[in-house]
Enzyme design. Sequence first.
Site, PDB file in Angstrom:
ATOM      1  N   ASP A  39      18.624 -23.278 -17.322  1.00 49.42           N
ATOM      2  CA  ASP A  39      20.018 -23.625 -17.051  1.00 49.42           C
ATOM      3  C   ASP A  39      20.343 -24.911 -17.797  1.00 49.42           C
ATOM      4  O   ASP A  39      19.644 -25.269 -18.758  1.00 49.42           O
ATOM      5  CB  ASP A  39      20.283 -23.736 -15.542  1.00 49.42           C
ATOM      6  CG  ASP A  39      19.449 -24.834 -14.869  1.00 49.42           C
ATOM      7  OD1 ASP A  39      18.783 -25.621 -15.578  1.00 49.42           O
ATOM      8  OD2 ASP A  39      19.469 -24.906 -13.624  1.00 49.42           O
TER       9      ASP A  39
ATOM     10  N   TYR B 279      27.279 -13.560  -7.014  1.00 55.95           N
ATOM     11  CA  TYR B 279      27.533 -14.706  -7.880  1.00 55.95           C
ATOM     12  C   TYR B 279      28.337 -14.260  -9.094  1.00 55.95           C
ATOM     13  O   TYR B 279      28.302 -13.093  -9.485  1.00 55.95           O
ATOM     14  CB  TYR B 279      26.219 -15.304  -8.405  1.00 55.95           C
ATOM     15  CG  TYR B 279      25.253 -15.790  -7.364  1.00 55.95           C
ATOM     16  CD1 TYR B 279      25.221 -17.131  -6.982  1.00 55.95           C
ATOM     17  CD2 TYR B 279      24.343 -14.916  -6.775  1.00 55.95           C
ATOM     18  CE1 TYR B 279      24.306 -17.585  -6.040  1.00 55.95           C
ATOM     19  CE2 TYR B 279      23.431 -15.362  -5.830  1.00 55.95           C
ATOM     20  CZ  TYR B 279      23.419 -16.693  -5.468  1.00 55.95           C
ATOM     21  OH  TYR B 279      22.519 -17.141  -4.535  1.00 55.95           O
TER      22      TYR B 279
END
Length: 229
Positions: A93, A79
């Site tokens: 997040d 990622y």
Amino acid sequence: MNSDLTGNVISDLSNRIILADKPLDLTSADVVRIFKREFSIKKIGHSGTLDPRATGLLILCTDKKTKEINDILILDKEYEGTIRIGAVTKSFDTETDEEIITDEININDADIERVRKTFIGEVEQTPPMYSAIKQKGKPLYKLARKGKEVVREPRKIIISEFEVKRINDTELYFRISSSKGTYIRSIANDFGERLGTGGYLKTLRRTRIGNFGLSGLTEELNGIKYRLI
């Protein structure tokens, strides 16, 4: 109209592996439904969920190829993304509101490197409350959205590569290669915590699963770039 690399119209996606680039704000299930509807696929599934706010590689398997999903699930993943430092969120997040920890971030590259090294190798990670892990049949994120928190058992993960670079005073770029079951939003939260500034995952893009990557995605369906294997 969809065509292969030779220009021939694609009408049959049975028994195929599809490498798709999931756009922002679509769920992984949305991508599956789009391909299933467009190509009248009887059986289709994906090998590893991406959150709606993440983009990048999503592997779909159709018909007999769905038997390979479990083999793909265990592959390591890569990622890249950004970490916002100086603030935190309950979900780790951008799903929940930002809470500012500090407006004065006094760190240097040596601090970032010191923290980065603590993540390399086999480590234990506690799954976040905002996750699909089930407890007594209920996904943890449903409990989290009600303000509840339960004890989660830490899991062993392996981080083989972890690159972190400073973008500006409040944002870091990262690239990470990790084993199955790694929660990248927890990496972001823990990184900020160890740095002493707080932090959360601002952006995330999956670039690789095993040897599968995002190169050569020349076809497009409803804004989703893809290619067939």
